[in-house]
Design a protein around this motif. Sequence first.
Motif, mmCIF file in Angstrom:
data_model
loop_
_atom_site.group_PDB
_atom_site.id
_atom_site.type_symbol
_atom_site.label_atom_id
_atom_site.label_comp_id
_atom_site.label_asym_id
_atom_site.label_seq_id
_atom_site.Cartn_x
_atom_site.Cartn_y
_atom_site.Cartn_z
ATOM 1 N N VAL A 8 -0.398 85.790 12.325
ATOM 2 C CA VAL A 8 -1.852 85.921 12.184
ATOM 3 C C VAL A 8 -2.554 84.823 12.983
ATOM 4 O O VAL A 8 -3.537 85.086 13.692
ATOM 5 N N LEU A 9 -2.049 83.622 12.886
ATOM 6 C CA LEU A 9 -2.633 82.516 13.654
ATOM 7 C C LEU A 9 -2.473 82.733 15.160
ATOM 8 O O LEU A 9 -3.403 82.481 15.933
ATOM 9 N N ALA A 10 -1.310 83.212 15.569
ATOM 10 C CA ALA A 10 -1.088 83.491 16.993
ATOM 11 C C ALA A 10 -2.054 84.556 17.499
ATOM 12 O O ALA A 10 -2.560 84.455 18.630
ATOM 13 N N ASP A 11 -2.325 85.565 16.691
ATOM 14 C CA ASP A 11 -3.303 86.591 17.073
ATOM 15 C C ASP A 11 -4.696 85.989 17.248
ATOM 16 O O ASP A 11 -5.415 86.333 18.193
ATOM 17 N N ALA A 12 -5.081 85.093 16.343
ATOM 18 C CA ALA A 12 -6.399 84.455 16.449
ATOM 19 C C ALA A 12 -6.490 83.630 17.734
ATOM 20 O O ALA A 12 -7.507 83.648 18.418
ATOM 21 N N VAL A 13 -5.419 82.914 18.051
ATOM 22 C CA VAL A 13 -5.396 82.127 19.288
ATOM 23 C C VAL A 13 -5.472 83.058 20.502
ATOM 24 O O VAL A 13 -6.203 82.788 21.460
ATOM 25 N N CYS A 38 -1.253 75.580 11.402
ATOM 26 C CA CYS A 38 -2.477 75.574 12.215
ATOM 27 C C CYS A 38 -2.297 74.700 13.450
ATOM 28 O O CYS A 38 -2.697 75.090 14.556
ATOM 29 N N TRP A 39 -1.703 73.529 13.258
ATOM 30 C CA TRP A 39 -1.498 72.607 14.378
ATOM 31 C C TRP A 39 -0.610 73.235 15.450
ATOM 32 O O TRP A 39 -0.914 73.152 16.644
ATOM 33 N N GLU A 40 0.476 73.841 15.034
ATOM 34 C CA GLU A 40 1.368 74.496 15.994
ATOM 35 C C GLU A 40 0.643 75.634 16.712
ATOM 36 O O GLU A 40 0.823 75.821 17.916
ATOM 37 N N ALA A 41 -0.171 76.375 15.983
ATOM 38 C CA ALA A 41 -0.857 77.526 16.572
ATOM 39 C C ALA A 41 -1.831 77.135 17.669
ATOM 40 O O ALA A 41 -1.989 77.868 18.642
ATOM 41 N N VAL A 42 -2.499 75.991 17.538
ATOM 42 C CA VAL A 42 -3.521 75.619 18.527
ATOM 43 C C VAL A 42 -2.970 74.917 19.753
ATOM 44 O O VAL A 42 -3.731 74.646 20.695
ATOM 45 N N GLN A 43 -1.691 74.647 19.801
ATOM 46 C CA GLN A 43 -1.133 73.931 20.950
ATOM 47 C C GLN A 43 -1.383 74.640 22.286
ATOM 48 O O GLN A 43 -1.677 73.969 23.278
ATOM 49 N N PRO A 44 -1.309 75.965 22.357
ATOM 50 C CA PRO A 44 -1.649 76.610 23.642
ATOM 51 C C PRO A 44 -3.105 76.359 24.065
ATOM 52 O O PRO A 44 -3.395 76.261 25.253
ATOM 53 N N LEU A 45 -3.999 76.228 23.092
ATOM 54 C CA LEU A 45 -5.392 75.938 23.428
ATOM 55 C C LEU A 45 -5.537 74.492 23.905
ATOM 56 O O LEU A 45 -6.307 74.209 24.825
#
Length: 185
Positions: A8-13, A38-45
């Motif tokens: 779900v987090l990856a989809d949001a990113v 959440c921290w892991e999910a935002v790393q691409p951003l």
Amino acid sequence: MHRAHDAVLADAVAHAFEGQSALVLVSGASSTGKTRACWEAVQPLAAENWLLWHPFDPTHAEAALSDLERVGPRTVVWLNEAQRYFGDERFGERIAAALHTLLTDPMRAPVLVLGTLWPEYTARYTAMPDPGSLDTFARTRELLAGRIVTVPDRFDAAALDEARRLADGATPSWQVPWRESQTDR
């Protein structure tokens, strides 16, 4: 190891990368990995030089309310322990309204709002009030509708199987050679 909430987090990113603003609130008990996910999910951003904004001074709620209007495109709004924002008696509902405005303003897109919350607060903010009672979380409930993902407090069978599979092929830490780092010299 990825669990359902990670998807779900990856989809949001991914939506943020595509220019669409999003909000995801990760709900779970203490030490279930909400903040880490959440921290892991935002790393691409982060790799794309997005800004990370965590409002906290002078209080979490005051900082959010005073500066949300200045959040611009390519910003992650970090609401860790979101009860500090939504649960504030003076500012909580105004913060929810300001976040709605942020998420729906095409001139400020894309933004990604991520928050974490314990289950008891999730229940409080999403429950319908008793008939005749004051609806103290109407804006918050509206904002969070369909945007909450729950982190289980235990690994399911699939996650345990994956962990076993990964562990079977791993080198025990006592067998990994020690290497002196540059900073240890």
